[in-house]
Design a protein around this motif. Structure first.
Motif, mmCIF file in Angstrom:
data_model
loop_
_atom_site.group_PDB
_atom_site.id
_atom_site.type_symbol
_atom_site.label_atom_id
_atom_site.label_comp_id
_atom_site.label_asym_id
_atom_site.label_seq_id
_atom_site.Cartn_x
_atom_site.Cartn_y
_atom_site.Cartn_z
ATOM 1 N N VAL A 1 -20.027 17.334 26.521
ATOM 2 C CA VAL A 1 -18.987 18.033 26.011
ATOM 3 C C VAL A 1 -19.836 19.628 25.324
ATOM 4 C CG1 VAL A 1 -18.243 17.719 23.500
ATOM 5 C CG2 VAL A 1 -17.773 15.755 25.251
ATOM 6 N N HIS B 1 -20.134 22.335 27.714
ATOM 7 C CA HIS B 1 -18.358 22.707 27.635
ATOM 8 C C HIS B 1 -18.537 24.122 26.631
ATOM 9 C CE1 HIS B 1 -16.377 21.243 31.095
ATOM 10 N NE2 HIS B 1 -16.645 20.263 30.347
ATOM 11 N N LYS B 2 -19.166 23.173 25.328
ATOM 12 C CA LYS B 2 -18.825 24.285 23.764
ATOM 13 C C LYS B 2 -19.997 25.688 24.092
ATOM 14 C CE LYS B 2 -18.095 20.385 20.255
ATOM 15 N NZ LYS B 2 -18.956 19.277 20.432
ATOM 16 N N THR C 1 -9.279 24.449 18.623
ATOM 17 C CA THR C 1 -9.407 23.526 19.875
ATOM 18 C C THR C 1 -11.054 23.149 19.817
ATOM 19 O OG1 THR C 1 -8.907 25.737 20.466
ATOM 20 C CG2 THR C 1 -9.440 24.376 22.176
ATOM 21 N N TYR C 2 -12.310 23.949 18.871
ATOM 22 C CA TYR C 2 -13.331 22.456 19.047
ATOM 23 C C TYR C 2 -13.188 21.128 18.042
ATOM 24 C CZ TYR C 2 -16.501 26.214 20.061
ATOM 25 O OH TYR C 2 -17.846 26.684 20.829
ATOM 26 N N LEU D 1 -11.407 19.477 20.892
ATOM 27 C CA LEU D 1 -12.257 18.440 21.884
ATOM 28 C C LEU D 1 -13.218 16.963 21.021
ATOM 29 C CD1 LEU D 1 -13.297 18.700 24.332
ATOM 30 C CD2 LEU D 1 -15.180 20.520 23.725
ATOM 31 N N SER E 1 -13.156 13.957 22.386
ATOM 32 C CA SER E 1 -14.769 12.828 22.806
ATOM 33 C C SER E 1 -14.388 11.590 21.735
ATOM 34 C CB SER E 1 -15.512 13.816 22.866
ATOM 35 O OG SER E 1 -15.858 14.143 21.611
ATOM 36 N N LEU F 1 -7.876 24.062 26.733
ATOM 37 C CA LEU F 1 -9.184 23.062 27.850
ATOM 38 C C LEU F 1 -8.738 22.266 28.795
ATOM 39 C CD1 LEU F 1 -10.072 20.829 24.709
ATOM 40 C CD2 LEU F 1 -11.160 22.471 25.122
ATOM 41 N N VAL G 1 -11.947 21.669 30.948
ATOM 42 C CA VAL G 1 -12.666 21.510 30.163
ATOM 43 C C VAL G 1 -12.820 19.293 30.103
ATOM 44 C CG1 VAL G 1 -13.126 20.811 27.823
ATOM 45 C CG2 VAL G 1 -13.375 22.950 28.205
ATOM 46 N N ILE H 1 -11.971 13.632 30.242
ATOM 47 C CA ILE H 1 -13.395 15.339 30.126
ATOM 48 C C ILE H 1 -13.835 15.504 31.626
ATOM 49 C CG2 ILE H 1 -15.102 15.647 29.296
ATOM 50 C CD1 ILE H 1 -14.332 13.929 26.389
#
Length: 261
Positions: free
Chosen positions: A29, A32-33, A44-45, A48, A52, A87, A92, A114
């Motif tokens: 994760v 990906h960020k 979106t952050y 995500l 997670s 994503l 992602v 994920i």
């Protein structure tokens, strides 16, 4: 376009896991960020991160409905939809449609998985004289290679879609999310070969739940390293499942009706 729908069961969740631990998922994760920081919005952050946090029981796998995500983050439902679509676009996460395994078997909440991150590895710089000697090289070859790669990917996608359409729905749902066209072809062959060892007349769609759970259990065992050969394990499992079905048919007199027809 073939839409794959999975069943909401524990075996499904377990078979979709791609990380050995929560720590590895968290690393992915974070990667990906970092890799997509220019393309991810604040919402979106947040989506995500929330996904997670709710992907720990089955590591990397979440089955939260989008409405609950929106309510928990106090953002709109459409914002959650756009965030998840982004994503998915960036690879992602992957999203799978599902239906209930029992009862009315209506559509249920999506499963979000994920994905492992592809780290951005920087190549070593070549010597200065190499750069000078290659300044005037025509870039056509690179363009052609890129085009060829895309064509091969399109070809693989088309082959897989065409093959999947020819399979019974049960095999479509259980094989397509995990394997490419070549593997699906081989696995389907193994399934039919094992089934024919007991009774060719038994139809997979007539016992869809039995075969679905059997195959999903095999995939899960193989992914967890409990078997060396996927094809060997699948052959014996399908043969055993078919034998159980055959014995039930015989006990209820179904075998005699098949002889008379």
């Amino acid at each position: 376009m073939t839409i794959i729908t999975l069943q909401h069961t524990q075996d499904t969740y377990e078979s979709l896991q791609l990380f050995p631990s929560i720590e590895e998922m968290n690393k992915a994760v974070m990667a990906h960020k970092h890799l997509n920081k220019e393309q991810l919005t604040k919402s979106t952050y947040a989506v995500l991160d929330f996904i997670s946090q709710w992907s720990c029981k089955y590591v990397g796998v979440s089955y939260l409905c989008q409405k609950r995500i929106a309510e928990s983050l106090e953002i709109s439902y459409k914002t959650v939809q756009r965030s998840i679509s982004k994503l998915v676009e960036l690879n992602v996460v992957k999203k799978f449609k599902t239906k209930r395994a029992t009862g009315d078997k209506r559509q249920s909440s999506n499963i979000i998985v994920i994905q492992p991150a592809k780290e951005n590895v920087q190549p070593k710089c070549p010597p200065e004289d190499t750069l000078i000697n290659t300044q005037n090289i025509n870039k056509t070859n690179d363009t052609e290679k890129e085009g060829l790669s895309l064509k091969e990917a399109d070809k693989e996608s088309l082959i897989k879609k065409g093959l999947v359409k020819k399979l019974p729905e049960t095999l479509q749902r259980v094989l397509a999310p995990f394997f490419d066209a070549d593997e699906i072809y081989k696995l389907a062959g193994t399934i039919y070969k094992a089934k024919s060892k007991v009774d060719k007349a038994i139809q997979i769609e007539d016992y869809s739940n039995e075969y679905y759970q059997c195959i999903l259990s095999v995939i899960n065992s193989y992914k967890r390293g409990k078997a060396d050969s996927l094809y060997g394990l699948l052959f014996h499992a399908i043969k055993a499942t078919t034998k159980t079905i055959w014995l039930k048919q015989r006990a209820t007199g179904g075998i005699w009706s098949s002889f008379l027809s």
